[in-house]
Design a protein around this motif. Structure first.
Motif, PDB file in Angstrom:
ATOM      1  N   SER A  10      -0.100  -9.551   0.680  1.00 30.63           N
ATOM      2  CA  SER A  10      -0.964  -9.735   2.017  1.00 30.63           C
ATOM      3  C   SER A  10      -1.995  -8.514   1.618  1.00 30.63           C
ATOM      4  O   SER A  10      -3.091  -8.827   2.171  1.00 30.63           O
ATOM      5  N   SER A  11      -1.493  -7.244   1.093  1.00 29.34           N
ATOM      6  CA  SER A  11      -2.359  -6.401   1.050  1.00 29.34           C
ATOM      7  C   SER A  11      -3.316  -6.595   0.054  1.00 29.34           C
ATOM      8  O   SER A  11      -4.649  -6.025   0.274  1.00 29.34           O
ATOM      9  N   ALA A  12      -3.133  -7.140  -1.010  1.00 27.46           N
ATOM     10  CA  ALA A  12      -3.922  -7.512  -2.028  1.00 27.46           C
ATOM     11  C   ALA A  12      -5.137  -8.691  -1.517  1.00 27.46           C
ATOM     12  O   ALA A  12      -6.277  -8.487  -1.778  1.00 27.46           O
ATOM     13  N   ALA A  13      -4.558  -9.433  -0.713  1.00 20.28           N
ATOM     14  CA  ALA A  13      -5.672 -10.611  -0.102  1.00 20.28           C
ATOM     15  C   ALA A  13      -6.539  -9.966   0.668  1.00 20.28           C
ATOM     16  O   ALA A  13      -7.818  -9.841   0.660  1.00 20.28           O
ATOM     17  N   TYR A  14      -6.014  -8.986   1.516  1.00 13.99           N
ATOM     18  CA  TYR A  14      -6.920  -8.256   2.576  1.00 13.99           C
ATOM     19  C   TYR A  14      -7.760  -7.387   1.873  1.00 13.99           C
ATOM     20  O   TYR A  14      -9.177  -7.633   2.101  1.00 13.99           O
ATOM     21  N   PHE A  15      -7.346  -6.352   1.042  1.00 10.38           N
ATOM     22  CA  PHE A  15      -8.296  -5.711   0.207  1.00 10.38           C
ATOM     23  C   PHE A  15      -9.484  -6.096  -0.679  1.00 10.38           C
ATOM     24  O   PHE A  15     -10.246  -5.667  -0.592  1.00 10.38           O
ATOM     25  N   GLY A  16      -8.725  -7.220  -1.200  1.00 11.41           N
ATOM     26  CA  GLY A  16      -9.567  -8.188  -1.902  1.00 11.41           C
ATOM     27  C   GLY A  16     -10.874  -8.887  -1.003  1.00 11.41           C
ATOM     28  O   GLY A  16     -11.903  -9.049  -1.437  1.00 11.41           O
ATOM     29  N   LEU A  17     -10.576  -9.278   0.095  1.00 11.37           N
ATOM     30  CA  LEU A  17     -11.615  -9.588   1.249  1.00 11.37           C
ATOM     31  C   LEU A  17     -12.572  -8.607   1.307  1.00 11.37           C
ATOM     32  O   LEU A  17     -13.780  -8.920   1.466  1.00 11.37           O
ATOM     33  N   GLN A  18     -12.140  -7.113   1.904  1.00 10.63           N
ATOM     34  CA  GLN A  18     -12.831  -6.088   2.009  1.00 10.63           C
ATOM     35  C   GLN A  18     -13.766  -5.795   0.879  1.00 10.63           C
ATOM     36  O   GLN A  18     -14.965  -5.506   1.095  1.00 10.63           O
ATOM     37  N   GLU A  19     -13.302  -5.797  -0.338  1.00 12.62           N
ATOM     38  CA  GLU A  19     -13.940  -5.419  -1.589  1.00 12.62           C
ATOM     39  C   GLU A  19     -15.061  -6.563  -1.809  1.00 12.62           C
ATOM     40  O   GLU A  19     -16.212  -6.176  -2.153  1.00 12.62           O
ATOM     41  N   THR A  20     -14.643  -7.680  -1.799  1.00  9.55           N
ATOM     42  CA  THR A  20     -15.756  -8.769  -2.361  1.00  9.55           C
ATOM     43  C   THR A  20     -16.456  -9.459  -1.393  1.00  9.55           C
ATOM     44  O   THR A  20     -17.540 -10.155  -1.569  1.00  9.55           O
ATOM     45  N   LYS A  21     -15.833  -9.373  -0.106  1.00  8.64           N
ATOM     46  CA  LYS A  21     -16.468 -10.125   0.955  1.00  8.64           C
ATOM     47  C   LYS A  21     -16.541 -11.740   0.760  1.00  8.64           C
ATOM     48  O   LYS A  21     -17.094 -12.245   1.361  1.00  8.64           O
TER      49      LYS A  21
END
Length: 97
Positions: A10-21
């Motif tokens: 879940s952390s990887a998904a959230y931070f991926g969302l933040q980084e890549t939009k």
């Protein structure tokens, strides 16, 4: 060990969302009784916690919605008293700035 992997996912998904939009997806699969429902509860709760500011009402509403979603289409089977007869799609829309 499994809980640590759930938080990492879940952390990887959230931070991926933040980084890549760009939208992120998590696929939870397994046999009947493998813990998919519990995994989704943990994932939703963790995503709600890391995405919300200090407003715990958002977290509570997200986590409390899962039993309602789980109740649709469940039936008794030989292997599980509360088995889903179909796949579920849950979409969380998290605001990232």
């Amino acid at each position: 060990m499994f809980i640590q992997l759930r938080y990492a996912t879940s952390s990887a998904a959230y931070f991926g969302l933040q980084e890549t939009k760009k939208d992120q997806a998590i696929l939870v699969s397994g046999e009947s009784g493998a813990g998919k429902t519990e995994t989704v509860k943990i994932l939703m709760g963790h995503l709600a916690r890391i995405a919300s500011s200090d407003d715990s009402s958002h977290i509570k509403r997200i986590v409390e919605s899962n039993p309602l979603l789980e109740s649709f289409g469940n039936a008794q089977t030989v292997r599980n008293d509360n088995s889903s007869r179909f796949g579920k799609f849950i979409e969380l829309q998290l605001g990232c700035s």
